[in-house]
Design a protein around this motif. Structure first.
Motif, PDB file in Angstrom:
ATOM      1  N   GLN A 147      47.999 -54.763  36.379  1.00  0.00           N
ATOM      2  CA  GLN A 147      49.112 -54.074  37.074  1.00  0.00           C
ATOM      3  C   GLN A 147      48.623 -53.584  38.447  1.00  0.00           C
ATOM      4  O   GLN A 147      47.557 -53.253  38.526  1.00  0.00           O
ATOM      5  CB  GLN A 147      50.135 -53.196  36.628  1.00  0.00           C
ATOM      6  CG  GLN A 147      50.608 -53.650  35.121  1.00  0.00           C
ATOM      7  CD  GLN A 147      51.659 -54.726  35.159  1.00  0.00           C
ATOM      8  OE1 GLN A 147      52.643 -54.458  35.840  1.00  0.00           O
ATOM      9  NE2 GLN A 147      51.122 -56.078  34.666  1.00  0.00           N
ATOM     10  N   SER A 148      49.442 -53.620  39.654  1.00  0.00           N
ATOM     11  CA  SER A 148      48.768 -52.946  40.529  1.00  0.00           C
ATOM     12  C   SER A 148      48.947 -51.545  40.384  1.00  0.00           C
ATOM     13  O   SER A 148      49.743 -51.152  39.927  1.00  0.00           O
ATOM     14  CB  SER A 148      49.949 -53.582  42.009  1.00  0.00           C
ATOM     15  OG  SER A 148      51.139 -53.285  41.710  1.00  0.00           O
ATOM     16  N   ASN A 149      48.248 -50.926  41.076  1.00  0.00           N
ATOM     17  CA  ASN A 149      48.017 -49.285  41.135  1.00  0.00           C
ATOM     18  C   ASN A 149      47.267 -48.855  42.230  1.00  0.00           C
ATOM     19  O   ASN A 149      46.928 -49.342  43.053  1.00  0.00           O
ATOM     20  CB  ASN A 149      47.008 -49.152  39.795  1.00  0.00           C
ATOM     21  CG  ASN A 149      45.580 -49.718  39.898  1.00  0.00           C
ATOM     22  OD1 ASN A 149      45.059 -49.170  40.723  1.00  0.00           O
ATOM     23  ND2 ASN A 149      45.354 -50.558  39.242  1.00  0.00           N
ATOM     24  N   SER A 150      47.527 -47.672  42.243  1.00  0.00           N
ATOM     25  CA  SER A 150      46.933 -46.714  43.463  1.00  0.00           C
ATOM     26  C   SER A 150      46.377 -45.287  42.751  1.00  0.00           C
ATOM     27  O   SER A 150      46.872 -45.043  41.649  1.00  0.00           O
ATOM     28  CB  SER A 150      47.832 -46.385  44.319  1.00  0.00           C
ATOM     29  OG  SER A 150      48.888 -45.378  43.826  1.00  0.00           O
ATOM     30  N   CYS A 151      45.374 -44.859  43.494  1.00  0.00           N
ATOM     31  CA  CYS A 151      44.573 -43.800  42.906  1.00  0.00           C
ATOM     32  C   CYS A 151      44.195 -42.617  44.058  1.00  0.00           C
ATOM     33  O   CYS A 151      43.621 -43.285  44.930  1.00  0.00           O
ATOM     34  CB  CYS A 151      43.404 -44.223  42.053  1.00  0.00           C
ATOM     35  SG  CYS A 151      42.406 -42.747  41.500  1.00  0.00           S
ATOM     36  N   GLU A 152      44.687 -41.546  43.891  1.00  0.00           N
ATOM     37  CA  GLU A 152      44.376 -40.342  44.765  1.00  0.00           C
ATOM     38  C   GLU A 152      43.357 -39.547  43.889  1.00  0.00           C
ATOM     39  O   GLU A 152      43.971 -39.062  42.793  1.00  0.00           O
ATOM     40  CB  GLU A 152      45.475 -39.729  45.345  1.00  0.00           C
ATOM     41  CG  GLU A 152      46.400 -40.597  46.243  1.00  0.00           C
ATOM     42  CD  GLU A 152      47.552 -39.851  46.417  1.00  0.00           C
ATOM     43  OE1 GLU A 152      47.407 -38.994  47.171  1.00  0.00           O
ATOM     44  OE2 GLU A 152      48.739 -40.453  46.196  1.00  0.00           O
ATOM     45  N   ILE A 164      43.148 -36.097  39.653  1.00  0.00           N
ATOM     46  CA  ILE A 164      43.709 -37.658  39.889  1.00  0.00           C
ATOM     47  C   ILE A 164      45.051 -37.749  39.726  1.00  0.00           C
ATOM     48  O   ILE A 164      45.612 -37.349  38.932  1.00  0.00           O
ATOM     49  CB  ILE A 164      42.833 -38.464  38.967  1.00  0.00           C
ATOM     50  CG1 ILE A 164      41.345 -38.785  39.343  1.00  0.00           C
ATOM     51  CG2 ILE A 164      43.216 -40.026  39.313  1.00  0.00           C
ATOM     52  CD1 ILE A 164      40.580 -39.483  38.363  1.00  0.00           C
ATOM     53  N   LEU A 165      45.633 -38.253  40.699  1.00  0.00           N
ATOM     54  CA  LEU A 165      46.929 -38.845  40.639  1.00  0.00           C
ATOM     55  C   LEU A 165      46.895 -40.424  40.610  1.00  0.00           C
ATOM     56  O   LEU A 165      46.335 -40.933  41.533  1.00  0.00           O
ATOM     57  CB  LEU A 165      47.869 -38.362  41.695  1.00  0.00           C
ATOM     58  CG  LEU A 165      49.324 -39.110  41.790  1.00  0.00           C
ATOM     59  CD1 LEU A 165      50.076 -38.448  40.686  1.00  0.00           C
ATOM     60  CD2 LEU A 165      50.138 -38.506  43.037  1.00  0.00           C
ATOM     61  N   PHE A 166      47.088 -41.186  39.369  1.00  0.00           N
ATOM     62  CA  PHE A 166      47.361 -42.432  39.284  1.00  0.00           C
ATOM     63  C   PHE A 166      48.533 -42.988  38.816  1.00  0.00           C
ATOM     64  O   PHE A 166      49.326 -42.485  38.158  1.00  0.00           O
ATOM     65  CB  PHE A 166      46.129 -42.758  37.994  1.00  0.00           C
ATOM     66  CG  PHE A 166      45.830 -44.051  37.830  1.00  0.00           C
ATOM     67  CD1 PHE A 166      44.931 -44.722  38.645  1.00  0.00           C
ATOM     68  CD2 PHE A 166      46.596 -44.760  36.752  1.00  0.00           C
ATOM     69  CE1 PHE A 166      44.668 -46.330  38.680  1.00  0.00           C
ATOM     70  CE2 PHE A 166      46.315 -46.182  36.780  1.00  0.00           C
ATOM     71  CZ  PHE A 166      45.284 -46.863  37.630  1.00  0.00           C
ATOM     72  N   LYS A 167      48.955 -44.008  39.839  1.00  0.00           N
ATOM     73  CA  LYS A 167      50.188 -44.567  39.490  1.00  0.00           C
ATOM     74  C   LYS A 167      49.897 -46.018  39.253  1.00  0.00           C
ATOM     75  O   LYS A 167      48.932 -46.906  39.982  1.00  0.00           O
ATOM     76  CB  LYS A 167      51.153 -44.497  40.524  1.00  0.00           C
ATOM     77  CG  LYS A 167      51.574 -42.994  40.783  1.00  0.00           C
ATOM     78  CD  LYS A 167      52.690 -42.906  41.986  1.00  0.00           C
ATOM     79  CE  LYS A 167      52.127 -42.906  43.257  1.00  0.00           C
ATOM     80  NZ  LYS A 167      53.067 -42.567  44.211  1.00  0.00           N
ATOM     81  N   THR A 168      50.326 -46.614  38.051  1.00  0.00           N
ATOM     82  CA  THR A 168      50.360 -48.148  37.870  1.00  0.00           C
ATOM     83  C   THR A 168      51.514 -48.582  37.580  1.00  0.00           C
ATOM     84  O   THR A 168      52.343 -48.298  37.075  1.00  0.00           O
ATOM     85  CB  THR A 168      49.348 -48.324  36.535  1.00  0.00           C
ATOM     86  OG1 THR A 168      49.038 -49.598  36.336  1.00  0.00           O
ATOM     87  CG2 THR A 168      50.044 -47.627  35.357  1.00  0.00           C
ATOM     88  N   SER A 169      51.724 -50.067  38.128  1.00  0.00           N
ATOM     89  CA  SER A 169      53.070 -50.566  38.194  1.00  0.00           C
ATOM     90  C   SER A 169      53.177 -51.175  36.628  1.00  0.00           C
ATOM     91  O   SER A 169      52.459 -51.203  35.919  1.00  0.00           O
ATOM     92  CB  SER A 169      53.106 -51.699  39.153  1.00  0.00           C
ATOM     93  OG  SER A 169      53.029 -51.227  40.469  1.00  0.00           O
TER      94      SER A 169
END
Length: 355
Positions: A147-152, A164-169
């Motif tokens: 899945q597409s994701n983003s990481c800060e 870490i803030l991690f968001k995955t679709s």
């Protein structure tokens, strides 16, 4: 670091490549990808239990591990208490000790707060560029792959540690066990309220960018907890729009339809489709994009949950925008770019009130 720096688009979203390119052109971000350095090792696990967030003791423990999801999102402290569940698990693999703090199921995505302690890592690490690569998310028997994701990542001053803030679709599931998602899945439309679900989060690879190259750090970080969707289901509003208009501008030709707009406490998700004009070749035609603004004309930031597929000449897209929590109204604006100049379609704007 920009919120878009670590967004990844999975390989199986070939049909949405042009949508991603359109967004990327606005940001003009370029990263050189050279070689990968592969590192493999075993893992050790410290299990501390799983439960809903419901006590001061729990909060004290979570804050010891990492920051709250709200803090990492720039929202009010404890604002999402009723949506979140704790991970309370620490796993060390290949010298990286990853601790799962909180998990939160949002519409079409999973939001995770965690930390990485690299005190025992035997190589240099640029913690601010560390990012998990395509985790496997399993909710009961539903498997979400690639899945597409983003990481800060936020470095902890004075320590070899990052928050870490991690968001995955959660856009599609793997139904045949081949390790690739193949079937679209609208999780909040199908998940049951008032039911606890087993959640498994599996990271097998981390990417670290340093010295102008990506290094792949392989290991085994597998976390298990529970989630319950009752509150996020109650607080997510789905607006059926089904508004269609025709575009015939330069390399933009086709019927554009906004199907629905989904508003959760965290984000706005928009489903739309575009009937591609087949007489234009792929390298010439372009797809419109959507812009979302609040009542003060501030543009909302894109989230990682953009994906799409091509079916019988129609490009079906799911788009995501992040909310700050103080919006009262949003406008969804179809837009095209001609010679890098935006053109909006005023008659096609959709307005949504947020309660």
């Amino acid at each position: 670091m920009s919120k878009l720096d670590n967004i990844k688009i999975p390989d199986n979203f070939d049909s949405s490549i042009e949508v991603v390119i359109n967004k990327a052109l606005k940001d003009k971000q370029k990263i050189k990808l050279k070689k990968k350095k592969l590192i493999i090792a075993g893992s050790s696990i410290i299990l501390l239990g799983t439960m809903a967030l419901n006590s001061k003791t729990t909060w004290a423990y979570i804050e010891n591990i990492t920051k709250q999801i709200e803090v990492l999102l720039g929202r009010e402290e404890n604002e999402f208490d009723k949506y979140k569940f704790e991970g309370n698990q620490t796993i060390e693999s290949n010298g990286l000790k990853i601790s799962l703090g909180e998990v939160m199921l949002d519409d079409r995505q999973l939001i995770i707060s965690m930390s990485v302690d690299y005190s025992n890592f035997n190589d240099n690490l640029n913690i601010e560029t560390l990012s998990p690569l395509y985790p496997t998310i399993i909710i009961d028997d539903l498997v979400f792959e690639g899945q597409s994701n983003s990481c800060e990542v936020e470095k902890v001053i004075g320590e070899k540690k990052g928050n870490i803030l991690f968001k995955t679709s959660l856009l599609s599931i793997d139904t045949d066990g081949d390790g690739a998602s193949d079937t679209p899945y609208e999780i909040l439309d199908k998940i049951e309220g008032n039911k606890d679900y087993d959640l498994k989060i599996i990271f097998n690879e981390m990417h670290n960018y340093r010295n102008e190259e990506f290094e792949a750090i392989r290991g085994n970080w597998e976390f298990n907890t529970i989630i319950n969707a009752s509150n996020i289901l109650n607080d997510t509003k789905v607006h059926k729009i089904n508004k269609t208009f025709k575009i015939d501008e330069n390399v933009y030709k086709g019927n554009f339809t906004i199907e629905e707009i989904r508003v959760s406490p965290v984000s706005v998700k928009i489903k739309y489709n575009y009937d591609l004009y087949t007489e234009l070749s792929v390298n010439k035609r372009r797809e419109p994009v959507l812009i979302a603004k609040d009542e003060n004309n501030n543009e909302l930031i894109h989230g990682p949950g953009t994906g799409g597929e091509l079916i019988d000449g129609n490009l079906y897209i799911g788009d995501e925008f992040e909310l700050k929590g103080n919006e009262k109204k949003i406008s969804v604006i179809p837009c095209i770019y001609i010679d890098d100049n935006p053109k909006i379609f005023k008659d096609a704007i959709v307005y949504i009130d947020i309660n």
